[in-house]
Design an enzyme around this catalytic site. Structure first.
Site, mmCIF file in Angstrom:
data_model
loop_
_atom_site.group_PDB
_atom_site.id
_atom_site.type_symbol
_atom_site.label_atom_id
_atom_site.label_comp_id
_atom_site.label_asym_id
_atom_site.label_seq_id
_atom_site.Cartn_x
_atom_site.Cartn_y
_atom_site.Cartn_z
ATOM 1 N N GLN A 177 1.115 -1.373 -0.016
ATOM 2 C CA GLN A 177 -0.258 0.232 -0.172
ATOM 3 C C GLN A 177 0.484 1.285 -0.359
ATOM 4 O O GLN A 177 1.795 1.628 0.666
ATOM 5 C CB GLN A 177 -0.634 0.086 0.754
ATOM 6 C CG GLN A 177 -1.960 -1.607 1.115
ATOM 7 C CD GLN A 177 -1.474 -2.771 2.516
ATOM 8 O OE1 GLN A 177 0.189 -2.459 2.275
ATOM 9 N NE2 GLN A 177 -2.584 -2.865 2.413
ATOM 10 N N GLN A 199 -1.593 0.372 -4.798
ATOM 11 C CA GLN A 199 -3.010 -0.347 -3.639
ATOM 12 C C GLN A 199 -3.425 1.030 -3.431
ATOM 13 O O GLN A 199 -2.218 1.941 -2.051
ATOM 14 C CB GLN A 199 -1.638 -1.315 -3.343
ATOM 15 C CG GLN A 199 -2.972 -1.682 -2.338
ATOM 16 C CD GLN A 199 -2.452 -2.567 -1.420
ATOM 17 O OE1 GLN A 199 -1.636 -3.429 -2.227
ATOM 18 N NE2 GLN A 199 -3.198 -3.873 -0.467
ATOM 19 N N ASP A 200 -4.415 1.357 -2.801
ATOM 20 C CA ASP A 200 -4.424 2.140 -1.484
ATOM 21 C C ASP A 200 -4.108 3.839 -1.448
ATOM 22 O O ASP A 200 -3.249 4.830 -1.389
ATOM 23 C CB ASP A 200 -4.465 1.962 -0.278
ATOM 24 C CG ASP A 200 -4.889 0.834 -0.336
ATOM 25 O OD1 ASP A 200 -5.757 1.128 -0.526
ATOM 26 O OD2 ASP A 200 -4.322 0.422 1.639
ATOM 27 N N ASP A 221 -8.464 -1.252 -4.021
ATOM 28 C CA ASP A 221 -9.035 0.053 -2.821
ATOM 29 C C ASP A 221 -8.606 1.356 -3.128
ATOM 30 O O ASP A 221 -8.095 1.363 -2.236
ATOM 31 C CB ASP A 221 -8.710 -1.370 -1.789
ATOM 32 C CG ASP A 221 -8.967 -2.234 -1.584
ATOM 33 O OD1 ASP A 221 -10.048 -2.380 -2.267
ATOM 34 O OD2 ASP A 221 -8.084 -2.783 -0.840
ATOM 35 N N ARG A 277 -15.265 -3.058 -2.162
ATOM 36 C CA ARG A 277 -15.564 -3.680 -1.832
ATOM 37 C C ARG A 277 -15.934 -3.785 0.334
ATOM 38 O O ARG A 277 -15.253 -2.278 0.173
ATOM 39 C CB ARG A 277 -14.852 -4.657 -1.454
ATOM 40 C CG ARG A 277 -13.863 -4.713 -1.312
ATOM 41 C CD ARG A 277 -12.526 -5.395 -1.634
ATOM 42 N NE ARG A 277 -10.924 -5.244 -1.173
ATOM 43 C CZ ARG A 277 -9.896 -5.891 -0.994
ATOM 44 N NH1 ARG A 277 -10.734 -7.321 -0.763
ATOM 45 N NH2 ARG A 277 -9.029 -6.422 -0.355
#
Length: 360
Positions: A177, A199-200, A221, A277
């Site tokens: 992340q 990621q992130d 995400d 999600r």
């Protein structure tokens, strides 16, 4: 009673209990949804405090790569020069260039505006990721990877790109992340900005936030957190080559007045992606009037491996278009909203924005 009749009795009883349980669950979901729509449709729905923003600047500071052209060559130095707990807005004008800095705006520095020369010209970048070892000898963790971390209220950014340049992850389970921006302050605006990462990318951590005409890019995400945020006319661009999720909204308490609303946005890119999600048990996300490319999976949403969250999350879409917008294949626990149901998510009132956003 014969064994055959007895077994038949048990089977019918179990079926009856199952149907009763399903009906009860559906009623609970419907009741919770109705309460949410009624609350969001009220004039003053938010549990956040009333805010009185300051728009007129009292000071302008310049940052330029050329030390002779501005007050500072470092954005962090310019931020450090702002008086603590100032009650006036300070504009920091940042010239064109790549600023390789890790920046923090502490809670004692409200009313700061960063204005770039254009999102393609003014770029702030750093490369921390969650598995890196920090000064304490431990991995940084996602929270501490942000290129720009904002804890102050009333922050504004315009015409700037924020990047986390750490290597892109091969999957979402490798502690790679890397946050480009973490926004934890209340009443923050990002106008004509770009967010780049893997990621992130964008940690929409907490508070009310408004994103207008922004570009947000990532792999897994990459819009996540527990903010109450409105994304208006933004492009959400996935750069994965496998399954991922655009959002991971973390609402863990049914009393939290948080959620993400996307209006007039575009979902583009590569790979196969869920719209969101359920990072939080009571996760809330709505897409309205949004174009969805074919990268959006037919199911649309993912329960984070916990079927119980299917009864508590709030996932919906309204009048979306494009090959990824077909509602026919969506999970049964999301919904296609009616015009009345969608109305609370379509205006600045969703984030109490009429109190603190200055309209042109």
């Amino acid at each position: 009673m014969s064994w055959t009749l007895f077994l038949l009795f048990l089977l019918l009883n179990a079926l009856s209990c199952s149907l009763s349980s399903n009906v009860t669950s559906e009623l609970l979901i419907e009741e919770g949804f109705s309460k949410w729509v009624k609350q969001m449709g009220s004039f003053r729905h938010s549990a956040f405090r009333k805010v009185d923003n300051v728009h007129k600047p009292c000071m302008t500071i310049t940052v330029e790569k050329d030390p002779l052209a501005g007050n500072f060559v470092s954005i962090q130095e310019a931020i450090n020069s702002v008086p603590e707990f100032s009650e006036c807005r300070v504009v920091i004008s940042v010239g064109a260039g790549i600023y390789k800095e890790k920046i923090t705006i502490h809670s004692s520095k409200p009313y700061i505006t960063l204005v770039g020369a254009g999102a393609h010209k003014t770029i702030i970048q750093w490369s921390d990721n969650a598995k890196q070892i920090g000064s304490n000898g431990k991995p940084l963790s996602t929270f501490n990877t942000a290129t720009v971390a904002i804890d102050a209220d009333y922050f504004i950014a315009k015409k700037i790109s924020f990047k986390n340049t750490s290597p892109l992850p091969h999957s979402g389970k490798e502690q790679t992340q890397g946050v480009a921006v973490r926004i934890s302050g209340d009443a923050a605006m990002f106008i004509n900005c770009k967010f780049h990462g893997g990621q992130d990318t964008l940690y929409d951590h907490m508070g009310r936030h408004y994103f207008k005409n922004c570009y947000i890019e990532g792999t897994v995400d990459f819009i996540f957190g527990n903010g109450l945020s409105l994304y208006d006319n933004c492009e959400i661009h996935a750069i994965g080559n496998r399954y991922g999720a655009l959002t991971a909204q973390r609402r863990d308490n049914m009393l939290d007045d948080t959620g993400f609303s996307f209006i007039h946005c575009k979902v583009t890119g590569s790979g196969a992606f869920y719209l969101g999600r359920a990072w939080g048990t009571f996760s809330r996300v709505v897409f309205s009037y949004t174009y969805m490319d074919k990268i959006v999976t037919p199911r649309g949403w993912e329960n984070w491996g916990d079927k119980n969250r299917e009864m508590t999350v709030f996932y919906g879409q309204y009048r979306c278009t494009g090959p990824g917008a077909d509602f026919a294949g969506r999970v049964s626990w999301s919904r296609e909203l009616t015009s009345q149901e969608a109305r609370p998510f379509l205006s600045l009132n969703f984030i109490d924005g009429y109190e603190w956003i200055e309209l042109p």
